[in-house]
Design a protein around this motif. Structure first.
Motif, PDB file in Angstrom:
ATOM      1  N   ILE A   1       6.597   8.257 -11.947  1.00 61.02           N
ATOM      2  CA  ILE A   1       7.892   7.494 -11.363  1.00 61.02           C
ATOM      3  C   ILE A   1       7.430   6.114 -10.848  1.00 61.02           C
ATOM      4  CG2 ILE A   1       9.822   7.470  -9.627  1.00 61.02           C
ATOM      5  CD1 ILE A   1       9.548  10.498  -9.496  1.00 61.02           C
ATOM      6  N   GLY A   2       7.983   5.104 -11.277  1.00 58.98           N
ATOM      7  CA  GLY A   2       7.470   3.899 -10.537  1.00 58.98           C
ATOM      8  C   GLY A   2       8.074   3.770  -9.280  1.00 58.98           C
ATOM      9  N   HIS A   3       7.217   2.977  -8.602  1.00 58.23           N
ATOM     10  CA  HIS A   3       7.254   2.829  -6.863  1.00 58.23           C
ATOM     11  C   HIS A   3       7.229   1.417  -6.658  1.00 58.23           C
ATOM     12  CE1 HIS A   3       3.049   2.330  -7.192  1.00 58.23           C
ATOM     13  NE2 HIS A   3       2.650   3.920  -7.355  1.00 58.23           N
ATOM     14  N   PHE A   4       7.345   1.130  -5.389  1.00 59.39           N
ATOM     15  CA  PHE A   4       7.353  -0.010  -4.719  1.00 59.39           C
ATOM     16  C   PHE A   4       5.931  -0.606  -4.858  1.00 59.39           C
ATOM     17  CE2 PHE A   4      10.658   1.847  -1.501  1.00 59.39           C
ATOM     18  CZ  PHE A   4      11.677   1.201  -2.395  1.00 59.39           C
ATOM     19  N   GLY A   5       4.720   0.052  -4.896  1.00 64.31           N
ATOM     20  CA  GLY A   5       3.527  -0.608  -5.451  1.00 64.31           C
ATOM     21  C   GLY A   5       3.535  -1.389  -6.879  1.00 64.31           C
ATOM     22  N   ALA A   6       4.291  -0.835  -7.704  1.00 62.09           N
ATOM     23  CA  ALA A   6       4.563  -1.426  -9.107  1.00 62.09           C
ATOM     24  C   ALA A   6       5.260  -2.598  -8.917  1.00 62.09           C
ATOM     25  CB  ALA A   6       5.139  -0.365  -9.991  1.00 62.09           C
ATOM     26  N   VAL A   7       6.273  -2.342  -8.063  1.00 66.25           N
ATOM     27  CA  VAL A   7       7.165  -3.747  -7.562  1.00 66.25           C
ATOM     28  C   VAL A   7       6.485  -4.798  -7.174  1.00 66.25           C
ATOM     29  CG1 VAL A   7       9.098  -4.597  -6.196  1.00 66.25           C
ATOM     30  CG2 VAL A   7       9.379  -2.389  -7.143  1.00 66.25           C
ATOM     31  N   GLY A   8       5.500  -4.611  -6.188  1.00 66.18           N
ATOM     32  CA  GLY A   8       4.644  -5.521  -5.668  1.00 66.18           C
ATOM     33  C   GLY A   8       3.688  -6.253  -6.897  1.00 66.18           C
ATOM     34  N   GLU A   9       3.391  -5.481  -7.874  1.00 63.02           N
ATOM     35  CA  GLU A   9       2.503  -6.078  -8.748  1.00 63.02           C
ATOM     36  C   GLU A   9       3.404  -6.761  -9.764  1.00 63.02           C
ATOM     37  OE1 GLU A   9      -0.595  -4.652 -11.957  1.00 63.02           O
ATOM     38  OE2 GLU A   9       0.781  -3.584 -11.720  1.00 63.02           O
ATOM     39  N   LEU A  10       4.598  -6.585 -10.123  1.00 62.75           N
ATOM     40  CA  LEU A  10       5.325  -7.109 -10.774  1.00 62.75           C
ATOM     41  C   LEU A  10       5.743  -8.550 -10.289  1.00 62.75           C
ATOM     42  CD1 LEU A  10       7.075  -7.557 -13.415  1.00 62.75           C
ATOM     43  CD2 LEU A  10       9.119  -6.105 -12.212  1.00 62.75           C
ATOM     44  N   ALA A  11       6.044  -8.487  -8.915  1.00 58.81           N
ATOM     45  CA  ALA A  11       6.488  -9.579  -8.091  1.00 58.81           C
ATOM     46  C   ALA A  11       5.415 -10.488  -8.083  1.00 58.81           C
ATOM     47  CB  ALA A  11       6.894  -9.225  -6.746  1.00 58.81           C
ATOM     48  N   ARG A  12       4.064 -10.289  -7.892  1.00 57.13           N
ATOM     49  CA  ARG A  12       2.985 -11.018  -7.637  1.00 57.13           C
ATOM     50  C   ARG A  12       2.801 -11.699  -9.224  1.00 57.13           C
ATOM     51  NH1 ARG A  12      -0.531  -7.837  -6.815  1.00 57.13           N
ATOM     52  NH2 ARG A  12      -1.443  -7.523  -8.537  1.00 57.13           N
TER      53      ARG A  12
ATOM     54  N   PRO B   1       2.164   5.604  -1.506  1.00 58.43           N
ATOM     55  CA  PRO B   1       1.165   5.982  -0.212  1.00 58.43           C
ATOM     56  C   PRO B   1      -0.151   4.965  -0.239  1.00 58.43           C
ATOM     57  CG  PRO B   1       0.984   7.413  -2.295  1.00 58.43           C
ATOM     58  CD  PRO B   1       2.216   6.741  -2.502  1.00 58.43           C
ATOM     59  N   HIS B   2      -0.517   4.221  -1.240  1.00 60.47           N
ATOM     60  CA  HIS B   2      -1.347   3.180  -1.072  1.00 60.47           C
ATOM     61  C   HIS B   2      -1.098   2.246  -0.153  1.00 60.47           C
ATOM     62  CE1 HIS B   2      -2.523   5.281  -4.897  1.00 60.47           C
ATOM     63  NE2 HIS B   2      -3.689   4.982  -4.490  1.00 60.47           N
TER      64      HIS B   2
ATOM     65  N   PHE C   1      -2.435   4.409   2.982  1.00 60.24           N
ATOM     66  CA  PHE C   1      -3.548   5.167   2.969  1.00 60.24           C
ATOM     67  C   PHE C   1      -4.477   4.577   1.706  1.00 60.24           C
ATOM     68  CE2 PHE C   1      -0.116   8.115   4.349  1.00 60.24           C
ATOM     69  CZ  PHE C   1      -0.947   8.564   5.723  1.00 60.24           C
ATOM     70  N   ASP C   2      -5.868   4.858   2.340  1.00 62.49           N
ATOM     71  CA  ASP C   2      -6.759   4.314   1.104  1.00 62.49           C
ATOM     72  C   ASP C   2      -6.890   5.263  -0.151  1.00 62.49           C
ATOM     73  OD1 ASP C   2      -8.835   6.320   1.762  1.00 62.49           O
ATOM     74  OD2 ASP C   2      -9.178   4.982   3.601  1.00 62.49           O
ATOM     75  N   THR C   3      -7.427   4.873  -1.151  1.00 60.98           N
ATOM     76  CA  THR C   3      -7.835   5.641  -2.346  1.00 60.98           C
ATOM     77  C   THR C   3      -8.279   6.797  -2.129  1.00 60.98           C
ATOM     78  OG1 THR C   3      -7.515   3.604  -3.679  1.00 60.98           O
ATOM     79  CG2 THR C   3      -8.350   5.604  -4.715  1.00 60.98           C
ATOM     80  N   MET C   4      -9.401   6.857  -1.418  1.00 60.11           N
ATOM     81  CA  MET C   4     -10.182   8.024  -1.275  1.00 60.11           C
ATOM     82  C   MET C   4      -9.439   9.335  -0.493  1.00 60.11           C
ATOM     83  SD  MET C   4     -13.893   6.779   0.048  1.00 60.11           S
ATOM     84  CE  MET C   4     -14.473   8.420   0.164  1.00 60.11           C
TER      85      MET C   4
ATOM     86  N   SER D   1       5.948   0.452   2.108  1.00 59.43           N
ATOM     87  CA  SER D   1       5.820   0.136   0.648  1.00 59.43           C
ATOM     88  C   SER D   1       6.482  -1.100   0.345  1.00 59.43           C
ATOM     89  CB  SER D   1       6.060   1.328  -0.251  1.00 59.43           C
ATOM     90  OG  SER D   1       5.243   2.504   0.081  1.00 59.43           O
ATOM     91  N   LEU D   2       7.859  -0.876   0.674  1.00 62.58           N
ATOM     92  CA  LEU D   2       8.699  -2.014   0.361  1.00 62.58           C
ATOM     93  C   LEU D   2       8.418  -3.407   0.864  1.00 62.58           C
ATOM     94  CD1 LEU D   2      11.215  -2.962  -1.329  1.00 62.58           C
ATOM     95  CD2 LEU D   2      12.707  -2.089   0.186  1.00 62.58           C
ATOM     96  N   GLN D   3       7.936  -3.199   2.124  1.00 64.67           N
ATOM     97  CA  GLN D   3       7.518  -4.339   3.026  1.00 64.67           C
ATOM     98  C   GLN D   3       6.166  -5.063   2.230  1.00 64.67           C
ATOM     99  OE1 GLN D   3       5.359  -3.758   6.825  1.00 64.67           O
ATOM    100  NE2 GLN D   3       6.970  -5.198   7.690  1.00 64.67           N
ATOM    101  N   SER D   4       5.351  -4.310   1.675  1.00 69.12           N
ATOM    102  CA  SER D   4       4.142  -4.654   0.903  1.00 69.12           C
ATOM    103  C   SER D   4       4.564  -5.415  -0.151  1.00 69.12           C
ATOM    104  CB  SER D   4       3.101  -3.485   0.817  1.00 69.12           C
ATOM    105  OG  SER D   4       2.678  -3.011   1.833  1.00 69.12           O
ATOM    106  N   ALA D   5       5.702  -5.018  -1.004  1.00 69.78           N
ATOM    107  CA  ALA D   5       6.063  -5.356  -2.282  1.00 69.78           C
ATOM    108  C   ALA D   5       6.553  -6.810  -1.793  1.00 69.78           C
ATOM    109  CB  ALA D   5       7.065  -4.744  -2.977  1.00 69.78           C
ATOM    110  N   ASN D   6       7.214  -7.222  -0.948  1.00 62.92           N
ATOM    111  CA  ASN D   6       7.826  -8.433  -0.438  1.00 62.92           C
ATOM    112  C   ASN D   6       6.608  -9.229  -0.330  1.00 62.92           C
ATOM    113  OD1 ASN D   6      10.134  -9.920  -0.086  1.00 62.92           O
ATOM    114  ND2 ASN D   6       9.557  -9.859   1.983  1.00 62.92           N
ATOM    115  N   ILE D   7       5.528  -8.726   0.431  1.00 64.56           N
ATOM    116  CA  ILE D   7       4.500  -9.472   0.800  1.00 64.56           C
ATOM    117  C   ILE D   7       3.712 -10.176  -0.274  1.00 64.56           C
ATOM    118  CG2 ILE D   7       2.253  -9.740   1.881  1.00 64.56           C
ATOM    119  CD1 ILE D   7       3.502  -7.890   4.016  1.00 64.56           C
ATOM    120  N   GLU D   8       3.854  -9.128  -1.486  1.00 61.58           N
ATOM    121  CA  GLU D   8       3.240  -9.556  -2.663  1.00 61.58           C
ATOM    122  C   GLU D   8       4.108 -10.711  -3.403  1.00 61.58           C
ATOM    123  OE1 GLU D   8       0.064  -8.372  -4.058  1.00 61.58           O
ATOM    124  OE2 GLU D   8      -0.019  -7.834  -1.801  1.00 61.58           O
TER     125      GLU D   8
END
Length: 725
Positions: free
Chosen positions: A172-183, A227-228, A231-234, A361-368
Motif C-alpha cells: 500500500i502506498g503511504h505518506f513516505g512515498a508522497v514525500g518522495e514524489l513531492a520532492r 513508520p519510517h 522509527f529508524d530502519t533497524m 508521516s504526512l507532516q514529513s511529506a509536506n516538509i519534503e
C-alpha cells in the motif's frame, strides 16, 4: 387545492431549508411529494419558527471592513432588547484589544455592528448578551501570493496515494512515498501535489477503502502511515521479526498491480502494533504525549470508537454500524463507555498511536515538498460526506443528519438518481453551534499542506437529501448557509495560508459560481468539459482564468484511455452498454469527439519548434507572439492519430501542452496522464466489476519520472509554466 395540513407542511419544509420545487436535468419543473417532505422533516426535526430560543446567534459571520446587520432570526428586533433602546457593545479582538460604544440603527430599526478591519474570531457583548463575531478576509489566498507573480501560472501533479510504490511499503502506498514524489517533482518544477483524500477509514474493516466514504474527516487513514517517519530502519526490521512478518509475503504484495487491501492492511497494522507495544514500554520522547494532549476530546472519541468498533465487528455484520450496537454504547457519553475506556486503555492508546504516526508521516511529506522547492506543496481533498456508521457521526450525532443520505436527483446520468450512502453536517446544527463541526473539518484539512480541494463544493449551498430506506426520487434539496460557509472557508484558508479549489463540475448555479469567485475559490477546468455550445473543444485562451486547469480527474477516463476507448470497453463489460446498437452509437460519438479534440489541438502552439527565453516571466503577449510564430511556421494540419496506444501517446503530449498553455493560475496533471496510462482509478456508480481505488503505478517514483515520455511532458510543463524564483 392544497389542504391546510399540506400548506403547513410546505411552511415547515421552507423553514427547515427544504426546497419544495426543483428542476431536473431537462429543465422540467418538479415538486417534492408531501410524503417525502414528512419523512425528511421527521429527521430534520425543525421547529416551526415560533419556538426559537430567545438568545443571540452562536456566531455572527461577516466580512472585514463592512458594517454588519445584527441577525434577528426573522423577528422584529433582537431578543431581550426593546426597539429604539440605546444598545451598548463591547468588542474584544483575538489579540485582546477592546472597543466599546453604542450600536447604530438602520432605517428599519435593525442594529448595526460597526466595521471590523481585523480578521479573526472575536467576542462581542451586546447589552447583556454575548456571541462570537467571525470576521473573514475578502478572499482565500491567491496562487500569486505563493509564486510571487501578479499573473501566476504554476503547475503540479495529482496522485492516488495508495498507488505509489516505495521500497518496503508492504503493498500500500503511504505518506513516505508522497514525500518522495513531492520532492522529486518539486525539483522538476512542480509547485503543488494534489492528493486523494486522506481521511480516517475503519481500521477493523480494511475492505472499505474508498477514500470518499470515510469514517471521519477529522483524522487520517492510518493505513497510509509510514513508520519510517518516526522509527529508524533497524527498529522497524526488528519489529517485523518480532511480529513474524515474512519479507517474502510483503515483497509479493509490493509487486502486485492491484492493492490487496485486507491482506496488506493486516500486515501493516501488525507491524504498527508491534512498534506500539515496544514504544509504550520504552518511550523515547514526549512528542506522542504532546500529540495526544493537543488532540483533546476529538482524538479521544475517535480512538474509543475505533476500539469499540474492532470489538463489535467480531460479533457479526451488525457490529460494523454503531447504530446497531447495544444501546449503552451508542453514544460516547455513557457510564458503559467510560468503563470500556478504563478497561481498554491500551487498545485505545494504540489507535491514538496510529494517528500520531500518520500525522507525523504526512507532516514529513509536506516538509519534503518544501525541500523540492514547491511553493504551494500538498493539496488535500475534503470529501463531501462521511459514512453514517463511522466515527465522525458517532462522536457528533447532533451535528450530523443521522437518518438522511446525500446523493443526486434523477437526471440524464442516472434516471433513478443517486444515493451515495453518505451523510454530512446538519445546517441547523451548524448555526446553533457556531459552525463548530465545519470549522473543525476545515482546520483538519488545512493542517498538513498548502491547499485543499473541496469535493462537490455546491454542497455548501445545497445538497440532495434522501430519507434512509427511500430511493433517490424521494429526496429534496436542503439549503445550507452558503455565504457564512464561504466566509469561514476564506478565514480558515487565510489562517492556514492555503489555496482552495472547489470541485464545481456538473450543474452549478451561476449565483454560486459568482459567490465562489468573489471569495477566491478556484473552480476546476477539466478538458472533457471545456467545450462551446456546438460541442467543439475550447482553445487554451478561452479557459476560465479563475479555475485550475486539469487534463482529467479520478472519476473520468485518462486521456490515453479516452482516446483508445478503454472506458467504453469497461462500460460494455459492466453492462452499462447493453445492446449492439447502443455500442455503435457510443463509438460513433467517440469518433466525433476524437476528431473535435484533435482539431482543437491543431490550433495550439507547439513549443518544441519555438525558441523562447524562459529566464524572464512569460506574459500573455509573449505567449501569443510565440504562438503566432509557431502557427506561421506550421507545415499544415497533421493527420489525426490512430486510436492505438502509439496514437494515444501523441494525443497525451498535445493535451498536456494545451492545459499548460492556458492562462489558468494553476495546471494540474494527474500522474495517470503524465505516464500515459489507459486505466482510470475509479468508475463512479460501480461497486464491483472494476478495481476501484486499487490500481498501483507501474514503478517507483524516480523510475517513473525518469522515463523518456515523462521527462518530455515535464519539460513541456516547465517551458509553458516556468518557475521564477
Amino acid at each position: 387545492m392544497r389542504s391546510v395540513s399540506d400548506q403547513m407542511l410546505i411552511k415547515q419544509a421552507a423553514f427547515a431549508g427544504l426546497k419544495v420545487r426543483w428542476r431536473d436535468a431537462r429543465g422540467k419543473a418538479r415538486r417534492v411529494s408531501p410524503e417525502s417532505l414528512r419523512r425528511l422533516l421527521a429527521v430534520l426535526d425543525s421547529p416551526d419558527g415560533a419556538s426559537l430560543p430567545e438568545v443571540m446567534p452562536a456566531m455572527i459571520v461577516t466580512d472585514e471592513g463592512k458594517v454588519t446587520r445584527l441577525p434577528t432570526e426573522g423577528r422584529e428586533g433582537l431578543p431581550g432588547i426593546a426597539a429604539e433602546t440605546t444598545v451598548r457593545f463591547v468588542l474584544t479582538l483575538e489579540n485582546g484589544l477592546k472597543t466599546e460604544g453604542k450600536l447604530k440603527r438602520a432605517r428599519d430599526g435593525t442594529l448595526l455592528i460597526p466595521a471590523v478591519k481585523t480578521p479573526g474570531y472575536h467576542q462581542i457583548a451586546i447589552g447583556d448578551q454575548a456571541t462570537v463575531l467571525a470576521v473573514a478576509p475578502a478572499r482565500c489566498p491567491a496562487v500569486s501570493g505563493f509564486t510571487g507573480r501578479e499573473t501566476p501560472r504554476c503547475w503540479g501533479l495529482a496522485a492516488q496515494i495508495y498507488g505509489l510504490r516505495h521500497q518496503g511499503d508492504g503493498g500500500i502506498g503511504h505518506f513516505g512515498a508522497v514525500g518522495e514524489l513531492a520532492r522529486v517533482s518539486g525539483r522538476a518544477g512542480a509547485d503543488a501535489l494534489m492528493l486523494s483524500p486522506v481521511h480516517a477509514m475503519f481500521a477493523a474493516r480494511p475492505q472499505q477503502y474508498s477514500p470518499y466514504s470515510p469514517s471521519s474527516r477529522l483524522f487520517l487513514n492510518v493505513l497510509l502511515a509510514d513508520p519510517h517517519s518516526v522509527f529508524d530502519t533497524m527498529t522497524i526490521r526488528a519489529a517485523m521479526r518480532r511480529a513474524r512478518i515474512s519479507q517474502n509475503i510483503t515483497e509479493c504484495l509490493e509487486t502486485q498491480d492491484l492493492v490487496d487491501w485486507p491482506t496488506a492492511a493486516k500486515f501493516r497494522l501488525k507491524l504498527l502494533r508491534t512498534l506500539y507495544d515496544s514504544y509504550i514500554s520504552h518511550p523515547e520522547s514526549g512528542d506522542f504525549t504532546a500529540f495526544v494532549q493537543s488532540g483533546g476530546n476529538s482524538l479521544q472519541n475517535h480512538a474509543v470508537f475505533e476500539a469499540l468498533h474492532a470489538k463489535e465487528v467480531q460479533r457479526g455484520p451488525g457490529g460494523g454500524d454503531w447504530r446497531l450496537w447495544p444501546e449503552p454504547i451508542r453514544s460516547p457519553h455513557t457510564p458503559e463507555v467510560e468503563r470500556f475506556v478504563c478497561d481498554m486503555a491500551v487498545e485505545i492508546g494504540f489507535h491514538k498511536f496510529l494517528q500520531w504516526i500518520a500525522a507525523r508521516s504526512l507532516q514529513s511529506a509536506n516538509i519534503e515538498s518544501r525541500k523540492g522547492g514547491m511553493k504551494i506543496g500538498l493539496i488535500g481533498d475534503l470529501a463531501v460526506g462521511v459514512d453514517p456508521a463511522g466515527s465522525e457521526c458517532w462522536s457528533g450525532q447532533t451535528d450530523h443528519l443521522i437518518g438522511l443520505s446525500i446523493g443526486a436527483p434523477p437526471d440524464a446520468l442516472s434516471q433513478a438518481g443517486q444515493n451515495w450512502g453518505l451523510t454530512t453536517y446538519s445546517p441547523r446544527a451548524l448555526r446553533t453551534t457556531g459552525y463548530r463541526a465545519f470549522i473543525e473539518i476545515l482546520r483538519a484539512g488545512f493542517s498538513h499542506g498548502g491547499g485543499m480541494r473541496i469535493d462537490h463544493v455546491m454542497g455548501i449551498e445545497r445538497l440532495w437529501v434522501i430519507p434512509d430506506g427511500g430511493g433517490a426520487e424521494d429526496g429534496a434539496y436542503l439549503t445550507y448557509p452558503r455565504d457564512d460557509m464561504l466566509r469561514l472557508m476564506a478565514l480558515e484558508a487565510t489562517r492556514a495560508n492555503a489555496v482552495v479549489i472547489g470541485e464545481d463540475l456538473g450543474t452549478v448555479e451561476p449565483a454560486f459560481r459568482k459567490a465562489a469567485i468573489q471569495h477566491g475559490l478556484m473552480g476546476m477546468n477539466v478538458l472533457p468539459f471545456q467545450r462551446d455550445t456546438t460541442g467543439a473543444f475550447l482553445a487554451s485562451d478561452k479557459w476560465s482564468e479563475t479555475s485550475v486547469a486539469m487534463t482529467t480527474t479520478h472519476d473520468l477516463p485518462t486521456i490515453a484511455g479516452w482516446w483508445q476507448g478503454t472506458d467504453i470497453a469497461w462500460r460494455e463489460k459492466l453492462g452499462q452498454i447493453r445492446s449492439d446498437n447502443d455500442k455503435e452509437k457510443v463509438q460513433a460519438e467517440r469518433e466525433r469527439d476524437r476528431t473535435a479534440l484533435w482539431t482543437s489541438l491543431q490550433t495550439e502552439p507547439d513549443n518544441t519548434t519555438t525558441v523562447m527565453d524562459y529566464r524572464h516571466p512569460v506574459t500573455a503577449r509573449s505567449r501569443k507572439e510565440a504562438a503566432d510564430k509557431t502557427v506561421t511556421a506550421s507545415v499544415g494540419i497533421q493527420a489525426e492519430p490512430s486510436s492505438s496506444e502509439c496514437g494515444a501517446k501523441t494525443v497525451v503530449d498535445r493535451v498536456i501542452r494545451l492545459v499548460a498553455h492556458t492562462d489558468c493560475p494553476m495546471a494540474i496533471v494527474p500522474l495517470e496522464d503524465l505516464l500515459g496510462l489507459a486505466e482510470q482509478p475509479n468508475i463512479p456508480g460501480t461497486i464491483s466489476g472494476h478495481p476501484n481505488w486499487r490500481r498501483r503505478y507501474p514503478a517507483a517514483t524516480k523510475a517513473l519520472l525518469a522515463r523518456v515520455s515523462v521527462t518530455r511532458r515535464l519539460a513541456t510543463l516547465r517551458a509553458e509554466r516556468p518557475r521564477h524564483e
